[in-house]
Scaffold this motif. Structure first.
Motif, PDB file in Angstrom:
ATOM      1  N   LEU A  65     -64.151  -2.871 -58.842  1.00 28.94           N
ATOM      2  CA  LEU A  65     -64.812  -1.568 -58.853  1.00 28.94           C
ATOM      3  C   LEU A  65     -63.960  -0.611 -59.666  1.00 28.94           C
ATOM      4  N   PHE A  66     -64.424  -0.272 -60.861  1.00 28.77           N
ATOM      5  CA  PHE A  66     -63.732   0.696 -61.708  1.00 28.77           C
ATOM      6  C   PHE A  66     -64.229   2.096 -61.374  1.00 28.77           C
ATOM      7  N   ASP A 122     -63.291  -6.616 -54.740  1.00 27.44           N
ATOM      8  CA  ASP A 122     -61.965  -7.049 -54.300  1.00 27.44           C
ATOM      9  C   ASP A 122     -60.859  -6.071 -54.692  1.00 27.44           C
ATOM     10  N   ILE A 123     -61.071  -5.320 -55.771  1.00 29.85           N
ATOM     11  CA  ILE A 123     -60.060  -4.399 -56.287  1.00 29.85           C
ATOM     12  C   ILE A 123     -60.728  -3.089 -56.670  1.00 29.85           C
ATOM     13  N   ALA A 124     -60.077  -1.976 -56.357  1.00 24.05           N
ATOM     14  CA  ALA A 124     -60.482  -0.670 -56.876  1.00 24.05           C
ATOM     15  C   ALA A 124     -59.533  -0.306 -58.011  1.00 24.05           C
ATOM     16  N   VAL A 140     -55.507  -0.050 -57.948  1.00 25.71           N
ATOM     17  CA  VAL A 140     -54.827   0.028 -59.242  1.00 25.71           C
ATOM     18  C   VAL A 140     -55.027   1.428 -59.809  1.00 25.71           C
ATOM     19  N   TYR A 141     -53.961   2.014 -60.316  1.00 29.77           N
ATOM     20  CA  TYR A 141     -54.036   3.315 -60.993  1.00 29.77           C
ATOM     21  C   TYR A 141     -53.606   3.123 -62.439  1.00 29.77           C
ATOM     22  N   HIS A 142     -54.551   3.291 -63.365  1.00 30.69           N
ATOM     23  CA  HIS A 142     -54.215   3.215 -64.786  1.00 30.69           C
ATOM     24  C   HIS A 142     -53.764   4.605 -65.224  1.00 30.69           C
TER      25      HIS A 142
END
Length: 266
Positions: A11-12, A99-101, A124-126
């Motif tokens: 999930l972006f 599974d991932i944000a 995750v923080y880009h």
């Protein structure tokens, strides 16, 4: 939870409906996962249409704008926003299917961090901005680093300078990895010439010395929305740009980082 990104759903999250450098980069990051991802936007706009043309699933998560200025405390703006609670609930709801944000902007990260405190999904923080007083208020810098230290599973910095600023502001060094923005070098090939990067700054197209890769990364990030300038930079960099900043290299490194992240959450 799966331990391979071949089956991992992502999930972006991005705060903007407009097309900027961060959004163009996210387009590249999300493209390899378009059969198992969703890009959630906090605002509608031309970026949604760009994602749809790229056949990347996208959904507008809120109809209300979260007004946050970089020079004012983010937490005050968020608490004053009536749409925050609704947006966080929406993100929590969607995160159950993924599974991932993967958050792409500061505002998206803050919302994602609050949601992850409930969902317990890897976050995750880009990080694409240098966290300094020149770009953010000190309260916002402290908020972002505190939330990252507490809730982020991985921080991806777009340059060594961004990584170091995060650490200098109190961010945990073990959280942050550098992944340069990638691009298709072949698309930007052009005849050698001089180009303008601003009012008076000129770069003469010639092979770059081995000490220049970090500077080149910063220039490319600055010029990402100016194809003519980027074409000349890529020509100047020659094989160095192909090696350091190719689209495939960025995709491979991000995929490797996500696989490592998932292996820790099995």
């Amino acid at each position: 939870m799966p331990n391979s990104t071949q089956s991992t759903k992502i999930l972006f999250l991005d705060q903007s409906g407009n097309i900027g450098g961060a959004e163009l980069s996210l387009l590249d990051v999300a493209r390899p996962y378009r059969d198992r991802c969703l890009v959630g936007l906090f605002q509608d706009g031309p970026y949604r249409q760009l994602l749809e043309r790229a056949q990347i699933p996208v959904q507008i998560l809120t109809s209300e704008s979260l007004e946050i200025r970089r020079d004012s405390p983010i937490w005050q703006s968020l608490l004053a926003s009536r749409s925050l609670i609704s947006l966080v609930k929406t993100v929590i709801h969607f995160s159950r299917e993924y599974d991932i944000a993967y958050t792409n902007t500061p505002k998206a990260f803050i919302v994602g961090a609050i949601a992850s405190a409930v969902s317990r999904h890897p976050l995750v923080y880009h990080l694409r901005d240098i966290l300094s007083r020149e770009h953010f208020s000190w309260a916002n810098v402290q908020l972002l680093t505190t939330l990252a230290n507490r809730f982020a599973t991985l921080v991806i910095a777009n340059s060594q300078a961004t990584r170091q600023a995060f650490i200098d502001a109190g961010g945990r060094p073990d959280l942050v990895q550098v992944v340069y923005n990638g691009f298709n070098v072949d698309f930007y090939q052009a005849a050698p010439r001089a180009i303008s990067l601003g009012s008076a700054d000129l770069i003469s197209v010639s092979p770059l010395p081995s000490s220049e890769p970090v500077k080149l990364a910063e220039i490319i990030h600055h010029c990402r929305t100016h194809p003519e300038q980027t074409r000349a930079i890529a020509q100047a960099a020659q094989l160095r740009a192909r090696t350091l900043f190719s689209q495939s290299k960025m995709e491979q490194k991000i995929d490797t980082l996500l696989q490592t992240l998932l292996s820790r959450h099995v």
